[in-house]
Design a protein around this motif. Structure first.
Motif, PDB file in Angstrom:
ATOM      1  N   ALA D 229     -10.606   0.787   1.141  1.00 51.50           N
ATOM      2  CA  ALA D 229     -10.674   1.571   2.424  1.00 51.50           C
ATOM      3  C   ALA D 229     -11.605   2.435   2.865  1.00 51.50           C
ATOM      4  O   ALA D 229     -12.145   3.062   2.054  1.00 51.50           O
ATOM      5  N   PRO D 230     -11.848   2.673   4.065  1.00 53.85           N
ATOM      6  CA  PRO D 230     -12.797   3.389   4.766  1.00 53.85           C
ATOM      7  C   PRO D 230     -12.690   5.103   4.472  1.00 53.85           C
ATOM      8  O   PRO D 230     -12.446   5.504   5.557  1.00 53.85           O
ATOM      9  N   MET D 231     -12.303   5.594   3.450  1.00 53.10           N
ATOM     10  CA  MET D 231     -11.803   6.947   3.363  1.00 53.10           C
ATOM     11  C   MET D 231     -12.119   7.065   1.755  1.00 53.10           C
ATOM     12  O   MET D 231     -12.522   6.285   0.997  1.00 53.10           O
ATOM     13  N   PRO D 232     -12.466   8.749   1.327  1.00 49.42           N
ATOM     14  CA  PRO D 232     -12.949   8.910   0.324  1.00 49.42           C
ATOM     15  C   PRO D 232     -11.741   8.980  -0.864  1.00 49.42           C
ATOM     16  O   PRO D 232     -12.155   8.329  -2.088  1.00 49.42           O
ATOM     17  N   ARG D 233     -10.669   9.455  -0.362  1.00 50.11           N
ATOM     18  CA  ARG D 233      -9.600   9.342  -1.363  1.00 50.11           C
ATOM     19  C   ARG D 233      -8.374   8.948  -0.708  1.00 50.11           C
ATOM     20  O   ARG D 233      -8.033   8.812   0.392  1.00 50.11           O
ATOM     21  N   GLY D 234      -7.466   8.583  -1.757  1.00 47.46           N
ATOM     22  CA  GLY D 234      -6.022   8.089  -1.243  1.00 47.46           C
ATOM     23  C   GLY D 234      -5.782   6.917  -1.736  1.00 47.46           C
ATOM     24  O   GLY D 234      -6.860   5.939  -1.478  1.00 47.46           O
ATOM     25  N   ILE D 235      -4.664   6.358  -1.972  1.00 49.68           N
ATOM     26  CA  ILE D 235      -4.110   5.090  -2.412  1.00 49.68           C
ATOM     27  C   ILE D 235      -2.781   4.910  -1.293  1.00 49.68           C
ATOM     28  O   ILE D 235      -2.055   5.950  -1.337  1.00 49.68           O
ATOM     29  N   LEU D 236      -2.711   3.839  -0.875  1.00 51.69           N
ATOM     30  CA  LEU D 236      -1.325   3.515  -0.140  1.00 51.69           C
ATOM     31  C   LEU D 236      -1.027   1.906  -0.640  1.00 51.69           C
ATOM     32  O   LEU D 236      -1.762   1.233  -0.391  1.00 51.69           O
ATOM     33  N   SER D 237       0.188   2.314  -1.247  1.00 49.68           N
ATOM     34  CA  SER D 237       0.571   1.030  -1.767  1.00 49.68           C
ATOM     35  C   SER D 237       1.741   0.618  -1.203  1.00 49.68           C
ATOM     36  O   SER D 237       2.635   1.220  -0.827  1.00 49.68           O
ATOM     37  N   THR D 238       1.729  -0.980  -0.543  1.00 46.87           N
ATOM     38  CA  THR D 238       3.181  -1.457  -0.192  1.00 46.87           C
ATOM     39  C   THR D 238       3.573  -2.417  -1.180  1.00 46.87           C
ATOM     40  O   THR D 238       2.673  -3.529  -1.396  1.00 46.87           O
ATOM     41  N   ILE D 239       4.869  -2.302  -1.428  1.00 43.69           N
ATOM     42  CA  ILE D 239       5.523  -3.060  -2.710  1.00 43.69           C
ATOM     43  C   ILE D 239       6.632  -3.689  -1.933  1.00 43.69           C
ATOM     44  O   ILE D 239       7.433  -3.292  -1.345  1.00 43.69           O
ATOM     45  N   THR D 240       6.954  -4.999  -2.382  1.00 42.60           N
ATOM     46  CA  THR D 240       8.077  -5.707  -1.846  1.00 42.60           C
ATOM     47  C   THR D 240       8.587  -6.731  -2.796  1.00 42.60           C
ATOM     48  O   THR D 240       7.571  -7.107  -3.711  1.00 42.60           O
ATOM     49  N   ALA D 241      10.173  -6.520  -2.852  1.00 47.94           N
ATOM     50  CA  ALA D 241      10.514  -7.637  -4.021  1.00 47.94           C
ATOM     51  C   ALA D 241      11.712  -8.352  -3.116  1.00 47.94           C
ATOM     52  O   ALA D 241      12.533  -7.441  -2.510  1.00 47.94           O
ATOM     53  N   LYS D 242      12.323  -9.412  -3.562  1.00 44.92           N
ATOM     54  CA  LYS D 242      13.608  -9.880  -3.263  1.00 44.92           C
ATOM     55  C   LYS D 242      14.707  -8.974  -3.698  1.00 44.92           C
ATOM     56  O   LYS D 242      14.611  -8.500  -4.841  1.00 44.92           O
TER      57      LYS D 242
END
Lengths: 339, 339, 339, 339
Positions: D229-242
């Motif tokens: 992603a175009p930013m120096p820091r950070g993680i955004l995680s999208t998690i999905t499960a049934k």
């Protein structure tokens, strides 16, 4: 007309290819890139769908024999070697610095290495350059900063003191080239501003002074501080000079509007509207605003361009159009991206 | 010590809360925000985990009765109304502009509305301000641009002509406040540079001149052009002035190093190393570089700060520390973010 | 041919004007914008040099009487009111959502308000849509997310289970419109990622399912999580589904290449090369990559588009070309910006 | 307590130094960096004012003899060589991957080279890890993606099917290291999103599965697609499960709140409020949101962290605190930057 591009793997080269794919009269027939020879063009410039399947060649003089015009987009100091292998009659636009300076001393001071000489200077929107370009087969395309600063300061010659210009200009990162350096990686650049070539040493200094001296008839002198901005494209130059006579903002603005009345690409914005680099992205346009600061008796000028468009590839095509007797705007009538 | 914050929903207010949560001697006991009264602090400042569950109050004078010191972070023109409801003996640091200018005429010219008077000016890193702050119960915290420009120009008083300073400074978007305007939305700002308050009209102009005049003993004058940069935080100021006497870069640098020798927060970088806004993010530090441009006989100065840190909340806390007889660096000894 | 644009002050409207200025067969003769009526087009879209001096009009049906085709770029729920005032024979491309859904229930669930009906769905690169568009006078231009996700998933119908698609897609901020909201200002968005319309509620969900159900012949179902990314343009969609039969990456890639063999705008990149949003900026192109994850027996697809180009204005022009019997690529043969 | 840092010139190393300068009980007495040995720390990390004048050393075992705890921040595969030269009784937190995996086969598949073995896994906010860390002298600090994904998925073990998790996570560029590569320069990254290690091959995959298998008691399996992603820091995680059983968003949210009730650093946001990476910048905090998508019977989870903070240096300090019998939050009680 058949067109060659030497040094097409850099950002200016990529932008040239992108714009040439639109051009109604130009067909690109030879594309070279030294260190990427043999690679797909899209492996370096993934946006160039128009060139899918085509590869960079190594430089071979024969490939350029049938070209009507050749663009060189090489690191400075490299152009002469290539030119020596081309027919002397070739029409050439050099996007590098090699033929911009008329003074060997200035070349030596700011660039070093052998001085190659000087060509017609391709500041295509204003005289005397525009007329000279139309008569030339060899044109030195101006530097990106130099384009924005010279266009912004030129109309001021009659009302301000160009012998003590102060300029601070910020450029997007493509101005620093497609080069793997720590100082250019996104983590270092993102969200940050920093100056470089600090203290009056940027190599565009003599180029700008040469241009403004020629236009004004008196020796121009510039204090120039460049800044690296956290964006890929664009240059915003802020120029100021002491007024040489008392004028109002309205008078200065009117002078600027008249100066660029015949230019298809330089827009002096309505009073109060400020140039914005994103408005120029990908285009050959220039936006200028001017104001009189009564408090300090200074003229203040703001100029925005795209460093890869007007500041490199688009102006190079404008020069090529003029050299080939075409409408100077051929292939260049598209607006900036805006957002 | 008990601390109140009036106007905590803006960016400067949020940064104040963030920094105060670290402070070894300060405890925030009253937090107000006019238009967000009743809302969770984290609904406006989601980073403030230290304040989870707490809400902004509406302003009620009694809530501040037991406060040892109160920070005001209000739009200009609003401070006096609040102060009128506080005990006259309250220690106050005003982050707004209301008490910065000693001239009612300048207030009227640049801000308009009723003139509130002037307080001790909180440029905490240099004299005579630092000593005055320690003796004061009311301090006007300097503007963000004003801080960076005055600190950068102050040491030059003995070698350069401060009567014709030229400054171009670019600020991150938080400098424009937490305000829902089209011109501030990310789509308009991202990847773009644009100037504003163009032509010498920015309201920090008289504040900077007042400071530099006081320091130099002669009337300072500044041509100041502000620029909006595509980043959330940081100010990079480029300052230049004609040299009043011939000095080398080494001499100028040495002068700057000496000038800030006693400052815990202003760093004059080694020659050749340039200030970088990201290095200061979130901190009270300042980075400065200086060079002599022999070509134009100009001194050139580059200054980087965080507009919300040193340019607002962190310097406000430094002022509060001095006013309360604490170590000026209490709660402020953390480095910038860097990347 | 004469072209009208209703709702030209938003980002999609601005991009439409920008692209239409290039178009070899289209001339824009009517440009309206409700809330900006009477203002210069360049006051809203400063990049549109091609429209210098022209103003937005208020909507007046007569202005559109002579138009061969009309683009609507209005907030959802607004199109029907405008259409009621146009001749029923008018060719119209609606960039809004109003005529995309064939189910009144889905409209009611995801948008609310009166259901307007459905038009030919303008997913112009693939069948059966392309053929239908050529026969239609009214076309509903697909949503930006919907375009990228449907194009990415469509070829997978024969090898993967489209009844349990999982999609995470991130969009640049122009996807949220030219709207003065705190959540969209640069200070809030810069350097940050955040999800929105979380938990399967984004309104493009039924549109994507409708498209994929039509293509695959079985009921498609999608779990879709949108993300706001710190960039002005671009959508990157990551799509995954359980494989319905065992295939290798090479086989899946080959299937994708074949599926889009006749498309002028959808590029399946060489194996290992990843789509990159900047490569598509300003263009009608789409980049797709596909891989088989043997570890989880899932097909994984990455799709990049420009949300304002292929995701809105450029695809709208492709639709208009098809509706008018022109080459579908007329006015659209320019590459993305790249950097 | 005396602290050593081996490999301090990378981004994780720099963040460690930054955070350790705050720490009330830790004093950094040895700082090494192989390729930058002899250079000023501030020449690499200009933000580290706390270390002005100090230099990186070359690694010398004696310098670490008196250290109570040593942090290793080396490229994977390098830790064992250093450890072999330290006393076997040294307390060590390894920020690299070398000791994270319990399976030599998985190490061989995802990393290659000799398998070093496994240490206590330092996922410090949840059990059984937290208790184990307190008893350990050697701790393997989790990967940045792995931290965010495991924390986000762990509470779901009782209500969702962890054998078919789908995760798309986007990281800022510091996650790719301080490395001079064309693909990381700002011009390539700015304003663009692109995926990498595509098709289920990212090396954090087995680490995440190992953690979730341990927590849930059944074999977890994850389809993981990382994005730059175009930013120096950070993680955004999208998690999905049934969903494994029918629950409402409120029930799922309540489960998450309870799961992290004892954590000082993991915040489950109020329903409807979304995690935002900027809110965590520079901190050890984690923001999580969860929702049930009734349409697809899926649980959807959004997790934000700072990849250099909680994802590396801050969690490493939390581990060190636990290993040293200190309050786990010592030196870590500061909020994220926010903007």
């Amino acid at each position: 007309m058949k067109i060659g591009v030497v040094g097409a793997s850099g950002y200016a080269g990529g932008e040239l290819l992108r714009l040439l794919a639109f051009h109604p009269h130009f067909e690109v027939t030879a594309i070279t890139a030294h260190s990427n020879a043999g690679e797909l063009i899209t492996s370096v410039h993934p946006q160039l769908q128009s060139y899918v399947g085509k590869k960079f060649s190594a430089f071979a003089p024969n490939d350029f024999a049938s070209c009507d015009l050749i663009f060189l987009a090489l690191p400075h100091g490299e152009s002469a070697k290539v030119i020596a292998q081309l027919p002397t009659t070739s029409k050439i636009v050099d996007l590098g610095a090699d033929y911009r300076l008329e003074s060997a001393d200035q070349w030596s001071k700011y660039y070093g290495g052998g001085y190659a000489g000087s060509w017609t200077y391709g500041l295509a929107d204003i005289e005397p350059f525009k007329s000279q370009i139309s008569q030339s087969t060899k044109v030195a395309n101006p530097g990106c900063y130099a384009t924005s600063i010279a266009l912004g300061a030129a109309p001021a010659a009659s009302i301000a003191d160009l012998s003590d210009l102060v300029v601070v200009a910020a450029s997007g990162t493509t101005g620093a080239g497609r080069s793997a350096k720590i100082s250019l990686i996104a983590s270092e650049v993102a969200g940050s501003l920093t100056s470089y070539k600090f203290g009056g040493v940027h190599q565009h200094t003599p180029e700008i002074e040469q241009t403004l001296t020629k236009i004004s008839g008196t020796q121009a002198k510039i204090s120039f501080t460049p800044i690296l901005a956290p964006m890929p494209r664009g240059i915003l130059s802020t120029i100021t000079a002491k007024l040489a006579k008392k004028v109002t903002t309205e008078e200065a603005h009117s002078l600027y509007v008249k100066y660029f009345a015949d230019s298809q690409f330089v827009t002096v914005l309505p009073i109060g509207v400020m140039p914005k680099t994103a408005a120029l992205t990908g285009s050959n346009y220039v936006q200028i605003q001017v104001a009189v600061d009564d408090h300090t008796s200074r003229l203040v000028i703001s100029v925005a361009i795209d460093n890869l468009g007007k500041g490199a590839a688009a102006q190079a095509i404008q020069n090529a159009n003029l050299m080939c007797g075409l409408d100077e705007a051929a292939g260049l009538r598209f607006d900036g991206l805006g957002v």
